[in-house]
Design a protein around this motif. Sequence first.
Motif, PDB file in Angstrom:
ATOM      1  N   ALA A   1      -1.688  11.272   8.082  1.00  0.00           N
ATOM      2  CA  ALA A   1      -0.310  11.269   7.585  1.00  0.00           C
ATOM      3  C   ALA A   1      -0.338  10.735   6.165  1.00  0.00           C
ATOM      4  CB  ALA A   1       0.561  10.376   8.472  1.00  0.00           C
ATOM      5  N   LYS A   2       0.166  11.555   5.241  1.00  0.00           N
ATOM      6  CA  LYS A   2       0.133  11.155   3.838  1.00  0.00           C
ATOM      7  C   LYS A   2       1.426  10.473   3.431  1.00  0.00           C
ATOM      8  CE  LYS A   2      -3.115  14.796   2.559  1.00  0.00           C
ATOM      9  NZ  LYS A   2      -3.379  15.973   1.696  1.00  0.00           N
ATOM     10  N   GLN A   3       1.364   9.779   2.287  1.00  0.00           N
ATOM     11  CA  GLN A   3       2.514   9.021   1.810  1.00  0.00           C
ATOM     12  C   GLN A   3       3.748   9.915   1.712  1.00  0.00           C
ATOM     13  OE1 GLN A   3       2.043   7.576  -2.156  1.00  0.00           O
ATOM     14  NE2 GLN A   3       3.967   6.420  -2.157  1.00  0.00           N
ATOM     15  N   GLY A   4       4.859   9.433   2.283  1.00  0.00           N
ATOM     16  CA  GLY A   4       6.121  10.155   2.220  1.00  0.00           C
ATOM     17  C   GLY A   4       6.303  11.179   3.312  1.00  0.00           C
ATOM     18  N   GLN A   5       5.273  11.459   4.088  1.00  0.00           N
ATOM     19  CA  GLN A   5       5.387  12.436   5.164  1.00  0.00           C
ATOM     20  C   GLN A   5       6.041  11.827   6.400  1.00  0.00           C
ATOM     21  OE1 GLN A   5       1.498  14.140   5.955  1.00  0.00           O
ATOM     22  NE2 GLN A   5       1.930  15.891   4.617  1.00  0.00           N
ATOM     23  N   THR A   6       6.610  12.711   7.224  1.00  0.00           N
ATOM     24  CA  THR A   6       7.169  12.306   8.510  1.00  0.00           C
ATOM     25  C   THR A   6       6.345  12.954   9.608  1.00  0.00           C
ATOM     26  OG1 THR A   6       9.409  12.079   7.621  1.00  0.00           O
ATOM     27  CG2 THR A   6       9.184  12.362  10.011  1.00  0.00           C
ATOM     28  N   VAL A   7       5.799  12.108  10.483  1.00  0.00           N
ATOM     29  CA  VAL A   7       4.971  12.587  11.586  1.00  0.00           C
ATOM     30  C   VAL A   7       5.700  12.266  12.884  1.00  0.00           C
ATOM     31  CG1 VAL A   7       2.765  12.370  12.791  1.00  0.00           C
ATOM     32  CG2 VAL A   7       2.848  12.233  10.283  1.00  0.00           C
TER      33      VAL A   7
ATOM     34  N   TYR B   1       0.834  -1.191   0.000  1.00  0.00           N
ATOM     35  CA  TYR B   1       0.000   0.000   0.000  1.00  0.00           C
ATOM     36  C   TYR B   1       0.884   1.262   0.000  1.00  0.00           C
ATOM     37  CZ  TYR B   1       0.650  -1.302   4.938  1.00  0.00           C
ATOM     38  OH  TYR B   1       1.174  -1.703   6.131  1.00  0.00           O
ATOM     39  N   LYS B   2       0.254   2.420  -0.268  1.00  0.00           N
ATOM     40  CA  LYS B   2       1.018   3.667  -0.366  1.00  0.00           C
ATOM     41  C   LYS B   2       1.512   4.147   0.991  1.00  0.00           C
ATOM     42  CE  LYS B   2      -1.559   5.210  -4.461  1.00  0.00           C
ATOM     43  NZ  LYS B   2      -2.466   6.259  -5.026  1.00  0.00           N
ATOM     44  N   GLY B   3       0.685   3.997   2.017  1.00  0.00           N
ATOM     45  CA  GLY B   3       1.105   4.428   3.341  1.00  0.00           C
ATOM     46  C   GLY B   3       0.379   5.645   3.855  1.00  0.00           C
ATOM     47  N   ASN B   4      -0.782   5.955   3.269  1.00  0.00           N
ATOM     48  CA  ASN B   4      -1.595   7.053   3.800  1.00  0.00           C
ATOM     49  C   ASN B   4      -2.321   6.557   5.058  1.00  0.00           C
ATOM     50  OD1 ASN B   4      -1.082   8.953   1.644  1.00  0.00           O
ATOM     51  ND2 ASN B   4      -2.372   7.629   0.369  1.00  0.00           N
ATOM     52  N   VAL B   5      -2.098   7.224   6.190  1.00  0.00           N
ATOM     53  CA  VAL B   5      -2.635   6.787   7.477  1.00  0.00           C
ATOM     54  C   VAL B   5      -3.565   7.864   8.022  1.00  0.00           C
ATOM     55  CG1 VAL B   5      -2.099   6.119   9.851  1.00  0.00           C
ATOM     56  CG2 VAL B   5      -0.605   5.403   7.972  1.00  0.00           C
ATOM     57  N   ALA B   6      -4.740   7.430   8.517  1.00  0.00           N
ATOM     58  CA  ALA B   6      -5.683   8.386   9.107  1.00  0.00           C
ATOM     59  C   ALA B   6      -6.265   7.805  10.391  1.00  0.00           C
ATOM     60  CB  ALA B   6      -6.801   8.701   8.115  1.00  0.00           C
ATOM     61  N   PHE B   7      -6.189   8.580  11.480  1.00  0.00           N
ATOM     62  CA  PHE B   7      -6.858   8.256  12.740  1.00  0.00           C
ATOM     63  C   PHE B   7      -8.101   9.131  12.821  1.00  0.00           C
ATOM     64  CE2 PHE B   7      -3.199   5.954  13.650  1.00  0.00           C
ATOM     65  CZ  PHE B   7      -3.233   5.357  14.909  1.00  0.00           C
ATOM     66  N   GLU B   8      -9.266   8.503  13.009  1.00  0.00           N
ATOM     67  CA  GLU B   8     -10.522   9.247  13.026  1.00  0.00           C
ATOM     68  C   GLU B   8     -11.222   9.051  14.371  1.00  0.00           C
ATOM     69  OE1 GLU B   8     -12.677   7.716   9.731  1.00  0.00           O
ATOM     70  OE2 GLU B   8     -11.269   8.485   8.220  1.00  0.00           O
ATOM     71  N   HIS B   9     -11.100  10.043  15.244  1.00  0.00           N
ATOM     72  CA  HIS B   9     -11.783  10.049  16.550  1.00  0.00           C
ATOM     73  C   HIS B   9     -11.529   8.741  17.326  1.00  0.00           C
ATOM     74  CE1 HIS B   9     -13.776  13.594  15.015  1.00  0.00           C
ATOM     75  NE2 HIS B   9     -14.208  12.905  13.964  1.00  0.00           N
ATOM     76  N   VAL B  10     -10.267   8.406  17.457  1.00  0.00           N
ATOM     77  CA  VAL B  10      -9.876   7.132  18.091  1.00  0.00           C
ATOM     78  C   VAL B  10      -9.735   7.314  19.595  1.00  0.00           C
ATOM     79  CG1 VAL B  10      -8.043   5.401  18.281  1.00  0.00           C
ATOM     80  CG2 VAL B  10      -8.748   6.254  16.016  1.00  0.00           C
ATOM     81  N   SER B  11     -10.371   6.427  20.347  1.00  0.00           N
ATOM     82  CA  SER B  11     -10.207   6.364  21.806  1.00  0.00           C
ATOM     83  C   SER B  11      -9.856   4.928  22.169  1.00  0.00           C
ATOM     84  CB  SER B  11     -11.482   6.802  22.529  1.00  0.00           C
ATOM     85  OG  SER B  11     -11.774   8.164  22.256  1.00  0.00           O
ATOM     86  N   PHE B  12      -8.951   4.788  23.152  1.00  0.00           N
ATOM     87  CA  PHE B  12      -8.459   3.446  23.474  1.00  0.00           C
ATOM     88  C   PHE B  12      -8.100   3.348  24.951  1.00  0.00           C
ATOM     89  CE2 PHE B  12      -4.544   0.857  24.008  1.00  0.00           C
ATOM     90  CZ  PHE B  12      -5.124  -0.398  23.854  1.00  0.00           C
ATOM     91  N   ALA B  13      -8.432   2.181  25.537  1.00  0.00           N
ATOM     92  CA  ALA B  13      -8.097   1.896  26.940  1.00  0.00           C
ATOM     93  C   ALA B  13      -7.553   0.482  27.027  1.00  0.00           C
ATOM     94  CB  ALA B  13      -9.329   2.043  27.830  1.00  0.00           C
ATOM     95  N   TYR B  14      -6.458   0.302  27.789  1.00  0.00           N
ATOM     96  CA  TYR B  14      -5.924  -1.042  28.011  1.00  0.00           C
ATOM     97  C   TYR B  14      -6.835  -1.814  28.952  1.00  0.00           C
ATOM     98  CZ  TYR B  14      -1.576   0.415  25.784  1.00  0.00           C
ATOM     99  OH  TYR B  14      -0.647   0.854  24.877  1.00  0.00           O
ATOM    100  N   LYS B  15      -7.339  -1.130  29.970  1.00  0.00           N
ATOM    101  CA  LYS B  15      -8.254  -1.760  30.910  1.00  0.00           C
ATOM    102  C   LYS B  15      -9.531  -0.928  31.008  1.00  0.00           C
ATOM    103  CE  LYS B  15      -4.810  -4.319  33.572  1.00  0.00           C
ATOM    104  NZ  LYS B  15      -4.187  -4.537  34.897  1.00  0.00           N
ATOM    105  N   GLU B  16      -9.578  -0.001  31.956  1.00  0.00           N
ATOM    106  CA  GLU B  16     -10.789   0.792  32.131  1.00  0.00           C
ATOM    107  C   GLU B  16     -10.570   2.247  31.732  1.00  0.00           C
ATOM    108  OE1 GLU B  16     -12.005   0.327  36.139  1.00  0.00           O
ATOM    109  OE2 GLU B  16     -12.475  -1.809  35.975  1.00  0.00           O
TER     110      GLU B  16
END
Length: 672
Positions: free
Chosen positions: A428-434, A402-417
């Motif tokens: 982050a678009k292809q070739g970019q550095t984030v 794949y090209k490598g275009n990455v998008a996080f859309e309103h992501v929430s995450f918990a390991y436990k609670e």
Amino acid sequence: MLTVAVAAELTGPFIAKRMIDTHILGIEKPWYKAQPGSEDTVSYGGQVYKRGDRFSEGETRGNEARLLQVGTKFVFVEGPVRFDGERSLRDGQLTIKRGGDTASYEAAVLSPSELYAFYQPELIKLVELALLYFALLVVSSIFTFGQRYALQVSANRVIQKLRLDVYAQIQRLPIPYFDNLPAGKVVSRVTNDTEAVRDLFVTVLANFFTGIVYMAGIFVALFLLDPKLGAICLLIVPILVVWIIVYRKYASRYNKIIRSRLSDINGMINESIQGMTIIRAFRRQRETSEEFETLNEDYLKYQQKLQSLNSFTSHNLVGVLRNLTFAVLLWYFGGQVTGVGAVISFGVLYAFIDYLNRLFQPIVGIVNQLATLDQSVISAGRVFELMDEPGEDIETGQMPRYKGNVAFEHVSFAYKEDYVLKNISFEAKQGQTVALVGHTGSGKSSIMNLLFRFYDPQKGTIRVDGQDVTKLPKQLLRQHMGIVLQDPFLFTGTIASNVSLGDDTISREQVDAALRDVGGQRIFANLPKGFDEPVLEKGSTLSAGQRQLISFARALAFDPAILILDEATANIDTETEAIIQSALDVVKKGRTTFIIAHRLSTIRSADLILLLHRGEIVERGSHEELLELGGRYAQMYRLQQGGGSSAPVSGPAQADRSTLRSGSVTTGSAVT
């Protein structure tokens, strides 16, 4: 093979019974005068005699005579004997007493040669039976060897397959599983517990299976000899079953603790070896030894309890059971074995004693394996508990790069609670550095965990080239991802093998080119074997800079579309950092690159900088834009430029559970 071996072996006592009753003690059966020249006849006193059971149908019989043993002598009595009983011989007069009855007969003592003449017709048959007995022993030995060999081979193959399945299951288990189980305990299940399961097949099942078949054959033989006594001997079976149930009730309790303590000991040993430098540096040898001794003492205590139980329930109880059985045997037979006319013959008595002795051999074998049986069952439970853990199927196919275009859309995450990431959105678009920056526990590595799908978010969506990553197989998603850790993990092998990781699609020329492109030719020039220099466990013989350079070459050789650099230059000297910074420029070309960094000077050229605080993106932009903003990033940068260290801006840092920590290994194609 086992059935043939048991049948051949258990035929032996029947042959012995026939030899005793028919051919040895059978000499006391009635003899009759016969025609001279007929088969199986014996000459004595000018007359020809033949045993009554040797006459063929229609053959003429003369007067009856008897041969009887009195003490160590045999006597010849002309005529029939009315009854048998206690015998005595005096002055050529044989007296037989039974109860109140007494009978006397004229008797002639036989000389050895005369006695031999009466036995001579039986010798050929005795030799034939002895040869048959020997042949059956040979057959039994051959088939017993074949049965045991086949069982051992099968058992070893089962355990070989089980170990492969357990190891394959470890590869399938999700990363969170290893967060809660120390490596030493996992190793214990693959090695110690599977070895205990091997004992289940090789020793326990071998003894139980062969023992049960053997005992079944013996009981059949006992019933053929005497149904009533065979039925009495059947009482042994329920006693044995109750015995096993009661034993396992107590032994299981001890074995569960023993296997658990052994797992704890392995885990502590593994942890101590991994942390030996810290233990020595902080002089914790005594405390560590005491902690180990506590575990070891507990392990010993329950081992001794189990041994006491084994000692009490093994040979002691078998001996009692055997003696009781023989007591019943003697009581049942009593004085019934008295020769001709007796209810039970000597041959039957011999066969019964022989079979009862044989019966207790498998019982001893079964009882002695009860401890191993319980240990094996407990270990098998631990192994299959691991096998039953839900895993991730390993995909063997290929996925287009794949090209490598990455998008996080309103992501929430918990390991436990508690959520460690809250409403994260960026692209982050292809070739970019984030670049991801922030204090410890702010959620930087958690973002990378989600991108690699070591975990999946509770809310929101992560997309790669517009595709929801949860819709893609994890292994295929990681096929075009690479990571360089702060402390990269190296495997035993060579520098070159650590770059290719044994991937057949990466040629040696690509490996050498990757090492040269990242400056490896200069760094490894002083090594005797160059790129073929041996690497020990974790690369302990190499410097931090050399290990880091290998990890950069690894990422370059696998040509990932998405590259993650997790504090990749934090542990190296200034000179090596310059080489690695050049390598970084080479590796980043044409890829979407994510950099986790505390040293802000290394990310000034990033296209996008995300500043995280307590799981939220509080600032975003380029280096210049964030400096102009004058917020947290600018404060951190000024502190670092001034030589200070950035303190927490507000509140304690939230724990950032990360599997991209020092020494962790991913399963992607560009794992480093």
